[in-house]
Design an enzyme around this catalytic site. Sequence first.
Site: not given
Ligand code: B3K
Ligand code: ZN
Length: 876
Positions: A271, A306
Amino acid sequence: MKDALSEMVHLEDYRESEFLIDKTELCFDLGDAFTVVTSKLHIRRNPKTFNCLVSPLFLDGSLDLDLESISIDAVLLPKTAYSLEGGRLAIFEPSEQFVLQTIVNIKPQDNTALNGLYRSRDMFCSQCEAEGFRNITFYLDRPDVMSIFFTKIIADKKKYPVLLSNGNPINREELDNGTHSITWQDPFPKPSYLFALVAGKLGCVEDRFVTSSGRSVSLQIYVEEKDLGKCEHAMNSLKKSMRWDETTYGREYDLDIFMIVAVDDFNMGAMENKGLNIFNTSAVLADPKITTDASFQNIEAIVAHEYFHNWSGNRVTCRDWFQLSLKEGFTVFRDAQFSADMNSPTVKRIQDVSFLRTHQFAEDAGTMSHPVQPNSYLEINNFYTVTIYEKGAEIVGMLHSLLGAEQFRSATDLYFDRHDGEAVTIEDFVRAMEDTSGINLEQFRLWYKQSGTPIVSVSSEYSENSQRFMLTFEQSCPDTPGQFDKKPFLIPIRLGLLNSNGESHRLNTVGDKEIMFKLLDKKQSVAFENISSRPIPALLRGFSAPVKLNYQYSDEELALLSAKDTDGFIRWDACQQLAFRVFREPSNLFGRDTCPQEEILLTTYEQLLSEEDMDPALVALMLQLPGEPLLHDKKNGVDPEAIHRRRETLRSSLAEKLGAKLEAVYHAQNSYQTYEPASSQIGVRSLKNTVLDYLMYTELGVELAWQQFKESDNMTDQSSALRCLVNCSRSVNYARIATERFECQWKHETLAMNIWFQIQSASFQKNTLVRVEELLKHSLFDIRNPNKVRSVIGSFCGNNLINFHKQNGTGYDFLENHIKILNDINPQIGARLVVPLTRWRRYIAPHSRLMRRALQRLSELPDLSKDISEVVLKSL
Ligand code: B3K
Ligand code: ZN
């Protein structure tokens, strides 16, 4: 379903927030029994939505928030001034500007859904995207409300020496009773979904990165003490990503610290919280002994993904969750470019296409099919899908092709400059592309709005007299839930023409040997002049659009494409098409004789195995037959047993005939080198292990696999050998011994044991379900750990199709029972796992009936979570 539908969120209902939060001051007092969260929100009315009627202020929250007190501008609020309903807090008469303080108690130790603040082993950590922040405190938990965060964390100093949040630490205090506190400030306004908190006893690996403008950034990876030696690869990946984003997109990192924390219990890979990325340990920790090549590459890609979010997602974020692909599709495209640059672009492309065809095409053909910009959802967590991510990335890829690399870069510069610090829409992204290039993208926008996989059927005409070759393209798109009679898409099709020697024809007066044909209409033709003999078209090079393309190639033409085309994707795809043709032949041909296509496939493979100059990674991919999940991708009439049998028969027949060549290649690729996760070595291992997989159908295989298992010094070779032994009915004893040895060797390494669980659960052997039940009772299995659930239940139901689809329905009952358990523990994970059942319409009886029955029973559960209901109810 009716009740559920009434809770649906619709894109058309989007309204700007009537209130803004300029500053968010949080204080977490982390205790064993509960955590006290004090929040001070500096709220004011949004001048843009001003209306004279005083409407209440509604703050998102959840039933898990135990409200202790609430005050406005330091004065306690009387009970009559607010209400609390279904976890939502309403303040009846809010003034223009005020400070709202709430104090709530929460119990992170009971948060098994891993959504909000929770405990993973001995540490506290958080996951707020998409709507987890409301499980921490009352808030305007929506991405278009952006605020500056100050976060103070108080905790026992011995148990939690490390206290982290977003931004920079601005204050540290030693407090009474062995506690301490650290306060963090994040100078960049951000939505609540990017908030993060970590507290624990963690070791740290530190490095530095000097940005293009000369700022020195401290890079920190926090892991448990025992894992400090496994961070080098992630750190290198991070530094490479930072440099790559500067050179390729002109994006520089903006804070003084960039932190990654690895946690064991995590619902997904990682995340992108601002300045404090939280990762699943499986996406950070790497050591050749316990990490496969695939994981090394995965870690590099996830770290990059990320990190890239810092711009595509954080600095420029989403207005609402219907815009999710704005950050995810774009960021997947960016990480794919990065991986292609770091490794082999062809191999990366083929892997991505194979993944898209297997998973996204299936999703698009199923009951959860949705546009890349959906119109509605019940549970947003169900929309972190392959459609939003991978199809979204394909759309960005098409924009890249249409604009060309240079214009695309100018367009992304414009997008970042124009919207820095804003929460925007997919439309804003497309407009930046349009404004830069001057290309009208009106029709192109349909890719975001229409669901379903377009089908392009191509026919050809050749006239020897006029030396003219004409291709006619026809497109259609199947109906999908709520969408019929779709409009034609703009489909970019990269193509070339080969002569019978495999040489490229010139396609126009300029002498181009490849063109990008833009299919705009339902039916459209393109003609090529001065073509001296009937050519073989190489269509959709590089998989230039996410479509299913049909052209009636002869088997020989496919063989020629697989041997000679200039594009690696076309070569691989020609092999796939040949294999598909074998599977399409009536099954009575099998066991009796081989079909002509099999002969051609065999010759193709023979040639491949003799190629000395080809990238071994590409050879390995070309030798791999379409997997069973892909072979199940039909509208109806799927017979899992017949498919499995055919695939096994074909593999065994190929192995038998290729025997000596396979053996030679195996030995040639098995030369010893000190392990490195470099793509050149990865390719060699991949070819070796693909060949070993075939050799398991011959006398020699068991011996080789056992040898490899014993002698290998890296997890790629060791786990491949174990997988081969476990799947081979002639090596039951070796399989048993190898399984035991592996367990004994790696029982202290969680990530290695996940591989152990996964291999056994995916075994094609008849008694696998019994083994799976045993594995669930293993002391290292924990149903609250998503990695373990994926390794056992996910692997059995998603990859082991022959055993999951047992005629007696035991596989379906097994999944149903575990969905019930997960419904109470972790509904997000439950909703992911239930997907195989939702494809019941494809299967022949009795499978379809039994699968549907399991879903029906699930739908009748009294406390079915929103996550699981949405998937189950839509599928019935
Ligand atoms: N943005 C997060 C994913 C979050 C999922 C929530 N259920 C990881 C990513 O796509 O980078
Ligand atoms: Zn993402």
